[in-house]
Motif scaffolding. Structure first.
Motif, PDB file in Angstrom:
ATOM      1  N   UNK A  58       0.829  -1.204   0.000  1.00  0.00           N
ATOM      2  CA  UNK A  58       0.000   0.000   0.000  1.00  0.00           C
ATOM      3  C   UNK A  58       0.862   1.252   0.000  1.00  0.00           C
ATOM      4  N   UNK A  59       0.234   2.376  -0.347  1.00  0.00           N
ATOM      5  CA  UNK A  59       0.875   3.688  -0.342  1.00  0.00           C
ATOM      6  C   UNK A  59      -0.121   4.670   0.253  1.00  0.00           C
ATOM      7  N   UNK A  60       0.342   5.544   1.173  1.00  0.00           N
ATOM      8  CA  UNK A  60      -0.567   6.425   1.907  1.00  0.00           C
ATOM      9  C   UNK A  60      -0.083   7.867   1.837  1.00  0.00           C
ATOM     10  N   UNK A  61      -1.029   8.774   1.594  1.00  0.00           N
ATOM     11  CA  UNK A  61      -0.762  10.206   1.614  1.00  0.00           C
ATOM     12  C   UNK A  61      -1.749  10.877   2.561  1.00  0.00           C
ATOM     13  N   UNK A  62      -1.344  12.017   3.130  1.00  0.00           N
ATOM     14  CA  UNK A  62      -2.230  12.788   3.987  1.00  0.00           C
ATOM     15  C   UNK A  62      -2.533  14.137   3.337  1.00  0.00           C
ATOM     16  N   UNK A  63      -3.829  14.464   3.271  1.00  0.00           N
ATOM     17  CA  UNK A  63      -4.287  15.748   2.777  1.00  0.00           C
ATOM     18  C   UNK A  63      -5.150  16.391   3.861  1.00  0.00           C
ATOM     19  N   UNK A  64      -4.619  17.446   4.479  1.00  0.00           N
ATOM     20  CA  UNK A  64      -5.319  18.093   5.599  1.00  0.00           C
ATOM     21  C   UNK A  64      -5.657  17.042   6.644  1.00  0.00           C
ATOM     22  N   UNK A  65      -6.943  16.782   6.896  1.00  0.00           N
ATOM     23  CA  UNK A  65      -7.317  15.809   7.931  1.00  0.00           C
ATOM     24  C   UNK A  65      -7.682  14.449   7.349  1.00  0.00           C
ATOM     25  N   UNK A  66      -7.392  14.210   6.083  1.00  0.00           N
ATOM     26  CA  UNK A  66      -7.785  12.963   5.433  1.00  0.00           C
ATOM     27  C   UNK A  66      -6.563  12.154   5.003  1.00  0.00           C
ATOM     28  N   UNK A  67      -6.563  10.885   5.349  1.00  0.00           N
ATOM     29  CA  UNK A  67      -5.555   9.943   4.891  1.00  0.00           C
ATOM     30  C   UNK A  67      -6.104   9.190   3.691  1.00  0.00           C
ATOM     31  N   UNK A  68      -5.302   9.079   2.642  1.00  0.00           N
ATOM     32  CA  UNK A  68      -5.701   8.381   1.431  1.00  0.00           C
ATOM     33  C   UNK A  68      -4.752   7.217   1.185  1.00  0.00           C
ATOM     34  N   UNK A  69      -5.328   6.049   0.952  1.00  0.00           N
ATOM     35  CA  UNK A  69      -4.534   4.838   0.777  1.00  0.00           C
ATOM     36  C   UNK A  69      -4.852   4.166  -0.556  1.00  0.00           C
ATOM     37  N   UNK A  70      -3.799   3.785  -1.260  1.00  0.00           N
ATOM     38  CA  UNK A  70      -3.922   2.934  -2.443  1.00  0.00           C
ATOM     39  C   UNK A  70      -3.246   1.620  -2.093  1.00  0.00           C
ATOM     40  N   UNK A  71      -3.923   0.518  -2.354  1.00  0.00           N
ATOM     41  CA  UNK A  71      -3.385  -0.772  -1.914  1.00  0.00           C
ATOM     42  C   UNK A  71      -3.633  -1.835  -2.981  1.00  0.00           C
ATOM     43  N   UNK A  72      -2.816  -2.868  -2.931  1.00  0.00           N
ATOM     44  CA  UNK A  72      -2.996  -4.012  -3.820  1.00  0.00           C
ATOM     45  C   UNK A  72      -3.916  -5.019  -3.144  1.00  0.00           C
ATOM     46  N   UNK A  73      -4.956  -5.426  -3.851  1.00  0.00           N
ATOM     47  CA  UNK A  73      -5.894  -6.418  -3.336  1.00  0.00           C
ATOM     48  C   UNK A  73      -5.791  -7.710  -4.129  1.00  0.00           C
ATOM     49  N   UNK A  74      -5.682  -8.824  -3.408  1.00  0.00           N
ATOM     50  CA  UNK A  74      -5.500 -10.158  -4.003  1.00  0.00           C
ATOM     51  C   UNK A  74      -6.773 -10.968  -3.760  1.00  0.00           C
ATOM     52  N   UNK A  75      -7.256 -11.669  -4.797  1.00  0.00           N
ATOM     53  CA  UNK A  75      -8.533 -12.383  -4.681  1.00  0.00           C
ATOM     54  C   UNK A  75      -8.441 -13.680  -3.889  1.00  0.00           C
ATOM     55  N   UNK A  76      -7.243 -14.068  -3.463  1.00  0.00           N
ATOM     56  CA  UNK A  76      -7.096 -15.250  -2.616  1.00  0.00           C
ATOM     57  C   UNK A  76      -6.913 -16.557  -3.360  1.00  0.00           C
ATOM     58  N   UNK A  77      -6.936 -16.531  -4.679  1.00  0.00           N
ATOM     59  CA  UNK A  77      -6.767 -17.737  -5.476  1.00  0.00           C
ATOM     60  C   UNK A  77      -5.284 -17.920  -5.781  1.00  0.00           C
ATOM     61  N   UNK A  78      -4.620 -18.765  -5.009  1.00  0.00           N
ATOM     62  CA  UNK A  78      -3.182 -18.951  -5.189  1.00  0.00           C
ATOM     63  C   UNK A  78      -2.858 -19.755  -6.442  1.00  0.00           C
ATOM     64  N   UNK A  79      -3.832 -20.472  -6.976  1.00  0.00           N
ATOM     65  CA  UNK A  79      -3.596 -21.223  -8.191  1.00  0.00           C
ATOM     66  C   UNK A  79      -3.578 -20.339  -9.425  1.00  0.00           C
ATOM     67  N   UNK A  80      -4.425 -19.310  -9.421  1.00  0.00           N
ATOM     68  CA  UNK A  80      -4.495 -18.372 -10.540  1.00  0.00           C
ATOM     69  C   UNK A  80      -4.710 -16.972  -9.976  1.00  0.00           C
ATOM     70  N   UNK A  81      -3.665 -16.379  -9.378  1.00  0.00           N
ATOM     71  CA  UNK A  81      -3.822 -15.118  -8.647  1.00  0.00           C
ATOM     72  C   UNK A  81      -4.230 -13.951  -9.544  1.00  0.00           C
ATOM     73  N   UNK A  82      -5.118 -13.126  -8.995  1.00  0.00           N
ATOM     74  CA  UNK A  82      -5.543 -11.900  -9.666  1.00  0.00           C
ATOM     75  C   UNK A  82      -5.412 -10.759  -8.654  1.00  0.00           C
ATOM     76  N   UNK A  83      -4.603  -9.767  -8.991  1.00  0.00           N
ATOM     77  CA  UNK A  83      -4.296  -8.671  -8.079  1.00  0.00           C
ATOM     78  C   UNK A  83      -4.585  -7.342  -8.769  1.00  0.00           C
ATOM     79  N   UNK A  84      -5.352  -6.474  -8.091  1.00  0.00           N
ATOM     80  CA  UNK A  84      -5.684  -5.153  -8.600  1.00  0.00           C
ATOM     81  C   UNK A  84      -5.345  -4.103  -7.544  1.00  0.00           C
ATOM     82  N   UNK A  85      -5.488  -2.838  -7.904  1.00  0.00           N
ATOM     83  CA  UNK A  85      -5.186  -1.748  -6.978  1.00  0.00           C
ATOM     84  C   UNK A  85      -6.478  -1.070  -6.542  1.00  0.00           C
TER      85      UNK A  85
END
Length: 228
Positions: A58-85
Motif C-alpha cells: 500500500x501507499x498512503x498520503x495525507x491531505x489536511x485531515x484525510x488519509x488516502x490509501x492505495x493498496x494491492x488487493x489479491x482475490x485469494x486464489x493462489x492457483x491463478x492469482x488476480x491482483x488489482x489496486x
C-alpha cells in the motif's frame, strides 16, 4: 506519514482468514524502532470472497485531515492469482472507507496481466496531479505509471511499462520487483528491487526521470543483498 502529533504507520499482517492492516504510532521524539501497536484488531481487512480478499502492499498520503490509501488487493486464489489496486480513505487512520471496486483493475489483455501491485503514489502540487507507479506482473516484472486528478480515476501512460528489466545482460535482467518514487526539486527518483532467476531478491537499483515516464537507470546496483 504524519498524523496529528504522532507519526504512524500501517503494517501488513497475515491471519488465517486474510491479510490485514494494523496501526502503530511513534511519538516524534522517539527513535524509529520504538513503535506502539494500536489495539489488537486490524484497522482494515480484506473482503471475504471479494477482489481484495487479501490486502498486500500500500501507499498512503495525507491531505489536511484525510488519509488516502492505495493498496494491492489479491482475490485469494493462489492457483491463478488476480491482483488489482484499490483505494480507501480515513479521517483518523483507524476507520477506513474502501472503494467498492478497484481503481486500476488487472487485465489479461494488458502488459501487466493478472497482477498489478506495489503502488507508490505522490501528489504533484505544481501539476495538481496524483502520480502512481506500480509493479506489473510477477516474474520478470516491469514498472507502470498512471496519473489522476482525483486519486480514483486513473489514466495509464501510453508508453507503459515505463521501466522494464534491462536486456542484454543487465544486472536487473530477471525482473523488477517493486519501486518507490520520490520527487526532489522537480526530479523523480526511483529505487526498485530486482528479482533473481530463482525468484529471490538481489538488491536495489536507482533511476531518475524528469517527467515520471521516461527513466534513466543508474548502471550499477546501489544496494546489494548481503553487503553492508
Amino acid at each position: 506519514m504524519f498524523l496529528s502529533t504522532n507519526y504512524c504507520t500501517l503494517s501488513t499482517g497475515k491471519t488465517i482468514a486474510a491479510i490485514i492492516l494494523g496501526l502503530c504510532f511513534l511519538q516524534p521524539q522517539l527513535i524509529a524502532q520504538d513503535w506502539t501497536i494500536y489495539g489488537s484488531e486490524p484497522v482494515m481487512e480484506g473482503t471475504p470472497g471479494g477482489w481484495d480478499e487479501e490486502i498486500l502492499s500500500r501507499s498512503i498520503l495525507q491531505f489536511d485531515d484525510t488519509l488516502k490509501m492505495w493498496y494491492a488487493g489479491f482475490d485469494g486464489d493462489y492457483g491463478s492469482p488476480q491482483v488489482s489496486i484499490g483505494y480507501a480513505w480515513s479521517l483518523d487512520g483507524l476507520a477506513w472507507n474502501k472503494n467498492i471496486s478497484p481503481v486500476i483493475h488487472w487485465s489479461a489483455e494488458i502488459w501487466y496481466g493478472t497482477m498489478i501491485w506495489h503502488p507508490t503514489v505522490i501528489f504533484d502540487d505544481d501539476a495538481n496531479l496524483y502520480r502512481m507507479w506500480y509493479l506489473g506482473g510477477w516474474s520478470n516484472g516491469s514498472l507502470g505509471y498512471a496519473t489522476s486528478t482525483d486519486g480514483v480515476n486513473w489514466f495509464p501512460d501510453p508508453e507503459n511499462p515505463v521501466d522494464a528489466p534491462t536486456p542484454d545482460g543487465g544486472w536487473d535482467i530477471d525482473g523488477i520487483r517493486f519501486g518507490t518514487v520520490l520527487v526532489d526539486d522537480g526530479l523523480f527518483k526511483c529505487w526498485y528491487g530486482q528479482e533473481t532467476t530463482g525468484g529471490g531478491f538481489a538488491g536495489i537499483g536507482y533511476a531518475t526521470s524528469v517527467d515520471g515516464s521516461t527513466w534513466i537507470k543508474h548502471p550499477e546496483i546501489v544496494i546489494q543483498r548481503g553487503v553492508q
